[in-house]
Design a protein around this motif. Structure first.
Motif, PDB file in Angstrom:
ATOM      1  N   LEU A 299      50.438 -38.186  90.889  1.00 41.02           N
ATOM      2  CA  LEU A 299      49.930 -39.587  91.159  1.00 41.02           C
ATOM      3  C   LEU A 299      50.240 -40.378  90.154  1.00 41.02           C
ATOM      4  N   GLU A 300      50.263 -39.632  88.662  1.00 41.29           N
ATOM      5  CA  GLU A 300      50.224 -40.209  87.360  1.00 41.29           C
ATOM      6  C   GLU A 300      51.705 -40.641  87.164  1.00 41.29           C
ATOM      7  N   ILE A 301      52.781 -39.995  87.437  1.00 42.53           N
ATOM      8  CA  ILE A 301      53.925 -40.241  86.952  1.00 42.53           C
ATOM      9  C   ILE A 301      55.054 -40.757  87.913  1.00 42.53           C
ATOM     10  N   LEU A 302      54.702 -40.480  89.301  1.00 46.51           N
ATOM     11  CA  LEU A 302      55.788 -40.655  90.152  1.00 46.51           C
ATOM     12  C   LEU A 302      55.804 -41.952  90.787  1.00 46.51           C
ATOM     13  N   PRO A 303      56.842 -42.512  91.203  1.00 46.70           N
ATOM     14  CA  PRO A 303      56.951 -43.960  91.829  1.00 46.70           C
ATOM     15  C   PRO A 303      56.794 -44.038  93.378  1.00 46.70           C
ATOM     16  N   PRO A 304      56.267 -44.897  93.947  1.00 46.31           N
ATOM     17  CA  PRO A 304      55.963 -45.080  95.303  1.00 46.31           C
ATOM     18  C   PRO A 304      57.282 -44.474  95.925  1.00 46.31           C
ATOM     19  N   GLY A 305      57.051 -43.762  97.240  1.00 41.97           N
ATOM     20  CA  GLY A 305      58.183 -43.166  97.875  1.00 41.97           C
ATOM     21  C   GLY A 305      58.498 -41.728  97.517  1.00 41.97           C
ATOM     22  N   LEU A 306      58.840 -41.741  96.330  1.00 37.64           N
ATOM     23  CA  LEU A 306      58.830 -40.171  95.653  1.00 37.64           C
ATOM     24  C   LEU A 306      57.591 -39.376  95.836  1.00 37.64           C
TER      25      LEU A 306
END
Length: 471
Positions: A299-306
Motif C-alpha cells: 500500500l505504501e510503495i506501489l502505484p495504482p494498477g500494480l
C-alpha cells in the motif's frame, strides 16, 4: 486502494469463480474430480505444486520473518522446498505405481484398514489446520485493504475458495492453480521485489540500513531452523494436499521432475520475500503488527494498477493453498472413512456429491478455527507438528523396511498422536517438543512391535500389496 486496484482485484476473484464453473463440466468421473484425470504435463504440474506450497502463510509469514529477523527468514519456506524436492527424489519412485487417491489409501494397502482409518483422521486434522492458516491470511489481507474487521474478512475470503472448490473439485483447483502461479510469480518477482528494493535505494542501501543481525543467515536461531526442518521438510514429504497434486501428473517422470523444480522455485521465492520484509523494516520501522508487513508495504510503495495485481498475487497464494488443503481433507474423509466404513457401495456420482458436502462442512469448521487462533505461523506449526510427528515414521519406514507389520504401523500412529496432543497441552502450541516426542515415540513403537512379531511374507509391487498379516 483506488478504483483501478479494486477493479483488478474483483476481476481476479470473478475469474476464479468462472473457472470453478468450468470445472463442473470437466469433473465427470471420480478420478477427474479427485485427481484432475491425472493428465498434467511438466509445466502445468510445476505450477500446481508451487502454488500449493506457496500459500498465504508462506507469503505473508516469510515477509513477517524477514521484517523481524532479516534474510534468515528464508529458512521457513526453503524447508518446504527442500521437502518437496526430497519427495521427488526419494519417494515418488516408491509410490508411482499405486492406484490411490490419498496417503491413507497407500497405508491401508500396506498395513490394512485400521491404519488407513487412523492415518486418515490424523492427516485430515492436519489439512484442516492448513486451511485455517490460509483463511487467517485472507482475513488479514482484506482487513488491511478494506479496513473491515478481521472476522467478516475471513468469512469473505473463505467463501470464495469454497465456491470454486465445491463446484469443480481438483479440476477447478488445477485450473485456478495455474492462473495463481502465474499471478503470484509476476506479483512477487517482477513487481513487489524490485519496487521494494528500489524504494530503499537498492540492495547496497538496504543492507547498510538494517541491523547487522538481519544480514546473518542464522539470525533466526538454530533452534528455529531445526524446528522448520522437523515441521516442513518431513511434513511436505507426507502431506496429503501435496500428494494429491503429485498424482495429477500424467506419469512418474513428470511427478519427479516437477517436484524438484517446484522445490527450487520455493527457495528463490523465500529469498525474495525475506528481502521484501527487510525493506518493510526500513520503510515502516514502527509497524505495529509485523504480520501485516507485506500488505502494508504494498500500500505504501506501489502505484495504482500494480497494487491491485500484487494484492491479487497474495490472494492467489492464499487461495491455492486453501483450496488444495480443504479438498485434500474432504478427500480423506470421503475416500478413506465414509466410503470404507459407512457407504461401501458408493457410485462415482455419490463420491462427488459426498465430497462436495464434506468440503462445505470443513470450510465452515475452518473459518471457526481461524477466528479462534488468528495467528498464521502458530496454526501452521500446529498443522505440521501433527502430520510430521504421527505420519512420517510409519509411511517412510513402511516404504523402505518391508518387514514392518500392520499392528506396528497402526499403534505407531496412535501412540505418536496421543503424545503430540499431550505435549501440546504441557508445553504449549508454539513448542518444538511435541513433534520431537512424536517422532521418537513413532520410531520406538514401530521398531519394537515389528521386531517382536514373527517375520511376515510381504510383497510390494505396483497397486497389488499382499501381506500375511494384512488386517
Amino acid at each position: 486502494m483506488n478504483i483501478l486496484d479494486t477493479f483488478v482485484l474483483l476481476l481476479y476473484f470473478g475469474m476464479l469463480m468462472v473457472v470453478g464453473i468450468i470445472g463442473i463440466k470437466k469433473a465427470k468421473s471420480e478420478k477427474d474430480f479427485l485427481l484432475a484425470g491425472s493428465r498434467l504435463g511438466y509445466f502445468s504440474h510445476v505450477g500446481c505444486l508451487a502454488a500449493v506450497i506457496i500459500g498465504g502463510a508462506a507469503t505473508m509469514g516469510t515477509t513477517t520473518l524477514g521484517y523481524d529477523f532479516g534474510i534468515s527468514g528464508f529458512w521457513f519456506v526453503s524447508m518446504m522446498g527442500l521437502g518437496i524436492a526430497a519427495l521427488g527424489l526419494f519417494v515418488v519412485n516408491k509410490i508411482g505405481g499405486y492406484e490411490v487417491f490419498t496417503i491413507s489409501q497407500l497405508l491401508g494397502k500396506r498395513f490394512g484398514e485400521g491404519t488407513q482409518l487412523i492415518s486418515a483422521i490424523v492427516t485430515a486434522i492436519y489439512t484442516l489446520m492448513v486451511v485455517v492458516t490460509q483463511v487467517i491470511g485472507m482475513g488479514n489481507v482484506i482487513h488491511v485493504l478494506l479496513g473491515w474487521s478481521v472476522i467478516p474478512s475471513m468469512f469473505i475470503g473463505g467463501g470464495i475458495v469454497l465456491f470454486y472448490t465445491i463446484l469443480g473439485g481438483m479440476w477447478s483447483i488445477t485450473l485456478t492453480d495455474i492462473i495463481q502461479f502465474v499471478v503470484m510469480t509476476i506479483g512477487v518477482f517482477f513487481i513487489m521485489f524490485p519496487y521494494s528494493v528500489d524504494s530503499v535505494g537498492g540492495l547496497t542501501a538496504l543492507f547498510n540500513s538494517i541491523p547487522e543481525g538481519h544480514t546473518n543467515l542464522t539470525n533466526i536461531g538454530w533452534d528455529r531452523i531445526f524446528q522448520y526442518f522437523l515441521l516442513y521438510f518431513f511434513g511436505l514429504i507426507v502431506s496429503q494436499d501435496i500428494w494429491q497434486r503429485v498424482f495429477t501428473a500424467r506419469n512418474q517422470k513428470v511427478m519427479k521432475s516437477s517436484a524438484i523444480s517446484a522445490g527450487l522455485y520455493s527457495v528463490f521465492y523465500a529469498l525474495a520475500l525475506s528481502m521484501v520484509g527487510m525493506c518493510a523494516f526500513v520503510l515502516l520501522p514502527n509497524l505495529g503488527e509485523s504480520q501485516s508487513a507485506f500488505t502494508s508495504l504494498a500500500l505504501e510503495i506501489l502505484p495504482p494498477g500494480l497494487l491491485g495485481l500484487v494484492l491479487a498475487s497474495v490472494c492467489s497464494a492464499l487461495m491455492s493453498n486453501a483450496s488444495g488443503a480443504i479438498f485434500a481433507s474432504a478427500t480423506l474423509i470421503t475416500n478413506d472413512i465414509i466410503k470404507v466404513y459407512a457407504k461401501k457401495d458408493m457410485t462415482e456420482k455419490d463420491v462427488i456429491k459426498t465430497s462436495r458436502i464434506v468440503t462445505l462442512g470443513l470450510g465452515v469448521l475452518s473459518i471457526i478455527f481461524s477466528i479462534w487462533i488468528q495467528n498464521i505461523l502458530v496454526a501452521l506449526d500446529m498443522a505440521y507438528a501433527i502430520l510430521s510427528g504421527a505420519i512420517f515414521v510409519p509411511l517412510v519406514v513402511g516404504l523402505y523396511w518391508k518387514r514392518v507389520t500392520s499392528q506396528a504401523a497402526f499403534y505407531s500412529i496412535i501412540a505418536s498422536s496421543i503424545v503430540i496432543f499431550i505435549t501440546f497441552i504441557i508445553y504449549g502450541i508454539t513448542s518444538t517438543l511435541p513433534i520431537i516426542y512424536g517422532l521418537i515415540t513413532g520410531i520406538i513403537v514401530i521398531v519394537s512391535l515389528t521386531l517382536l512379531s514373527p517375520p511376515a511374507s510381504i510383497q510390494l509391487s505396483g497397486s497389488d500389496v499382499k501381506t500375511s498379516n494384512h488386517k
